[in-house]
Each structure stands twice: as structure tokens, then as C-alpha cells.
Design a protein around this motif. Structure first.
Motif, PDB file in Angstrom:
ATOM      1  N   THR A  27      26.055  27.557  -5.727  1.00 48.45           N
ATOM      2  CA  THR A  27      26.684  26.748  -6.774  1.00 48.45           C
ATOM      3  C   THR A  27      26.822  25.313  -6.298  1.00 48.45           C
ATOM      4  OG1 THR A  27      27.950  28.679  -7.499  1.00 48.45           O
ATOM      5  CG2 THR A  27      28.713  26.506  -8.253  1.00 48.45           C
ATOM      6  N   PHE A  28      26.346  24.384  -7.122  1.00 46.30           N
ATOM      7  CA  PHE A  28      26.500  22.959  -6.870  1.00 46.30           C
ATOM      8  C   PHE A  28      27.434  22.409  -7.935  1.00 46.30           C
ATOM      9  CE2 PHE A  28      22.349  24.060  -5.204  1.00 46.30           C
ATOM     10  CZ  PHE A  28      22.354  23.455  -3.963  1.00 46.30           C
ATOM     11  N   ILE A  29      28.508  21.739  -7.523  1.00 47.22           N
ATOM     12  CA  ILE A  29      29.460  21.135  -8.458  1.00 47.22           C
ATOM     13  C   ILE A  29      29.510  19.650  -8.150  1.00 47.22           C
ATOM     14  CG2 ILE A  29      31.833  21.107  -9.301  1.00 47.22           C
ATOM     15  CD1 ILE A  29      32.051  24.014  -8.122  1.00 47.22           C
ATOM     16  N   PHE A  30      29.010  18.853  -9.073  1.00 49.50           N
ATOM     17  CA  PHE A  30      29.016  17.400  -8.910  1.00 49.50           C
ATOM     18  C   PHE A  30      29.820  16.806 -10.064  1.00 49.50           C
ATOM     19  CE2 PHE A  30      24.930  18.691  -7.010  1.00 49.50           C
ATOM     20  CZ  PHE A  30      25.107  18.199  -5.733  1.00 49.50           C
ATOM     21  N   PHE A  31      30.982  16.240  -9.768  1.00 51.24           N
ATOM     22  CA  PHE A  31      31.777  15.578 -10.797  1.00 51.24           C
ATOM     23  C   PHE A  31      31.324  14.136 -10.983  1.00 51.24           C
ATOM     24  CE2 PHE A  31      34.542  19.052  -9.500  1.00 51.24           C
ATOM     25  CZ  PHE A  31      34.813  19.608 -10.743  1.00 51.24           C
ATOM     26  N   GLY A  32      30.473  13.684 -10.108  1.00 50.28           N
ATOM     27  CA  GLY A  32      29.867  12.364 -10.172  1.00 50.28           C
ATOM     28  C   GLY A  32      28.554  12.441  -9.431  1.00 50.28           C
ATOM     29  N   SER A  33      27.998  11.314  -9.103  1.00 46.98           N
ATOM     30  CA  SER A  33      26.740  11.282  -8.382  1.00 46.98           C
ATOM     31  C   SER A  33      27.003  10.974  -6.917  1.00 46.98           C
ATOM     32  CB  SER A  33      25.829  10.210  -8.983  1.00 46.98           C
ATOM     33  OG  SER A  33      24.650  10.116  -8.244  1.00 46.98           O
ATOM     34  N   PRO A  34      26.735  11.957  -6.010  1.00 45.38           N
ATOM     35  CA  PRO A  34      26.903  11.643  -4.590  1.00 45.38           C
ATOM     36  C   PRO A  34      25.819  10.668  -4.159  1.00 45.38           C
ATOM     37  CG  PRO A  34      25.905  13.792  -4.839  1.00 45.38           C
ATOM     38  CD  PRO A  34      26.232  13.293  -6.228  1.00 45.38           C
ATOM     39  N   ALA A  53      30.819  21.306  -3.447  1.00 48.37           N
ATOM     40  CA  ALA A  53      31.554  20.566  -4.473  1.00 48.37           C
ATOM     41  C   ALA A  53      31.767  19.124  -4.030  1.00 48.37           C
ATOM     42  CB  ALA A  53      32.911  21.230  -4.736  1.00 48.37           C
ATOM     43  N   PHE A  54      31.390  18.199  -4.899  1.00 50.97           N
ATOM     44  CA  PHE A  54      31.555  16.771  -4.654  1.00 50.97           C
ATOM     45  C   PHE A  54      32.420  16.201  -5.767  1.00 50.97           C
ATOM     46  CE2 PHE A  54      27.965  17.776  -2.128  1.00 50.97           C
ATOM     47  CZ  PHE A  54      27.913  16.845  -1.107  1.00 50.97           C
ATOM     48  N   ALA A  55      33.500  15.507  -5.397  1.00 51.24           N
ATOM     49  CA  ALA A  55      34.392  14.889  -6.390  1.00 51.24           C
ATOM     50  C   ALA A  55      33.671  13.740  -7.098  1.00 51.24           C
ATOM     51  CB  ALA A  55      35.661  14.400  -5.703  1.00 51.24           C
ATOM     52  N   ALA A  56      34.326  13.174  -8.086  1.00 48.61           N
ATOM     53  CA  ALA A  56      33.706  12.165  -8.956  1.00 48.61           C
ATOM     54  C   ALA A  56      33.304  10.893  -8.226  1.00 48.61           C
ATOM     55  CB  ALA A  56      34.653  11.828 -10.104  1.00 48.61           C
TER      56      ALA A  56
END
Length: 168
Positions: free
Chosen positions: A13-20, A35-38
């Protein structure tokens, strides 16, 4: 994203709230969560993951080029953590260590690295498994004296940096 397992990799699972930033994933196993925050647009990393891993990068974490290695482990990076280039987070031992008397592997178990809020990790620093660096620490606050590790930063009940450093 590169699948280097030589087998089917599933349940990732990849969770990207923004673009890393420039992040490259090398997957060697299944059952992983990333998981990467926004606000992680300046987080540049090379991430290798084997089975049963989780990685969480909080808002405003910045990396100039971190290598992240996970194997049956978890890494949590706090808000505003700063990583210089050529840093390494390795949450596993890389191989088993065998007790020669019992022939049992003595370093099994899930590894964990936790980097607190607003921590600065300097160039070429290596953080190994089962390490927690408390919020507001800098790499120069970490010393190794006769195999004892001391971390400087805030005590658990403090919320803001102060003029003192708590070690223990």
C-alpha cells in the motif's frame, strides 16, 4: 518502483497525501505500507523493503538523499525532521546472529526506528534498528561512550525546546 523479489509482490500500500520528492522504491517482499504526509515534497530517498514493513513520513520532513532499509520492521519519521544527504536508516540487522552454544538466532524480532519531531540528522549518519531519537535532537547531541548511547533532547513532558538538554 522496482520489483526485485523474483516473485509476485502483493499487498503493498502506497499512501501519498501530497507529492514526495524523488523517491525510488525497491520491493523485495509483500505486506508493506508506505505513507507520506501532504508536505513532503523535499523528501528524497531510496527505499528498499522486504516483507512486513511500514514507513511513515510526517509533514515537512526533508531529506537530501536518505537510504532507507526495511525488513520486518517499522520506521516512523516525525514532523519537520531534517536529513542531510548520504544518511542511512536501517531497521534490521541484515543477517541473523547465531548463538554458537544453542545454534539459535538471537537477533530475531521486529525492528523499529523512530525519529522525533524537528530532529536533525547530519551527513553520512547511520541509524540502526531499535533506536528512538527524541524530538528536537541534533546529531551532535548523540554520543557513544564505551558502548553506551546518550540522546539529548526534550523530556517526554516538554513541548518546546529549551536552553537545557536532557540526557539519559
Amino acid at each position: 518502483i522496482h520489483n526485485l523479489a523474483g516473485k509476485v509482490v502483493s499487498n503493498v500500500t502506497f499512501i501519498f497525501f501530497g507529492s514526495p520528492g524523488a523517491v525510488t522504491f525497491f520491493l523485495y517482499g509483500s505486506n508493506n505500507v508506505f505513507a507520506f504526509a501532504a508536505n513532503t515534497g523535499n523528501f528524497n530517498a531510496r527505499i528498499s523493503a522486504w516483507d512486513d514493513c511500514s514507513l511513515s513520513i510526517s509533514d515537512f520532513a526533508v531529506s537530501g538523499g536518505t537510504r532507507i532499509e526495511l525488513a520486518s520492521s517499522e520506521i516512523v519519521v516525525g514532523q519537520g525532521a531534517l536529513f542531510a544527504d548520504e544518511t542511512l536508516l536501517q531497521s534490521h540487522d541484515g543477517h541473523g546472529i547465531v548463538d554458537l552454544r544453542s545454534n539459535e538466532i538471537i537477533n530475531k524480532g521486529r525492528g523499529r526506528i523512530e525519529i522525533g519531531k524537528h530532529v536533525w540528522i547530519g551527513r553520512r549518519a547511520t541509524i540502526l534498528k531499535d533506536v528512538t531519537i527524541v524530538s528536537w535532537s541534533r546529531h551532535r547531541d548523540i554520543i557513544n561512550e564505551e558502548e553506551r548511547m546518550f540522546f539529548a533532547g526534550l523530556s517526554e513532558d516538554e513541548q518546546e525546546p529549551s536552553e537545557k538538554y536532557i540526557t539519559g
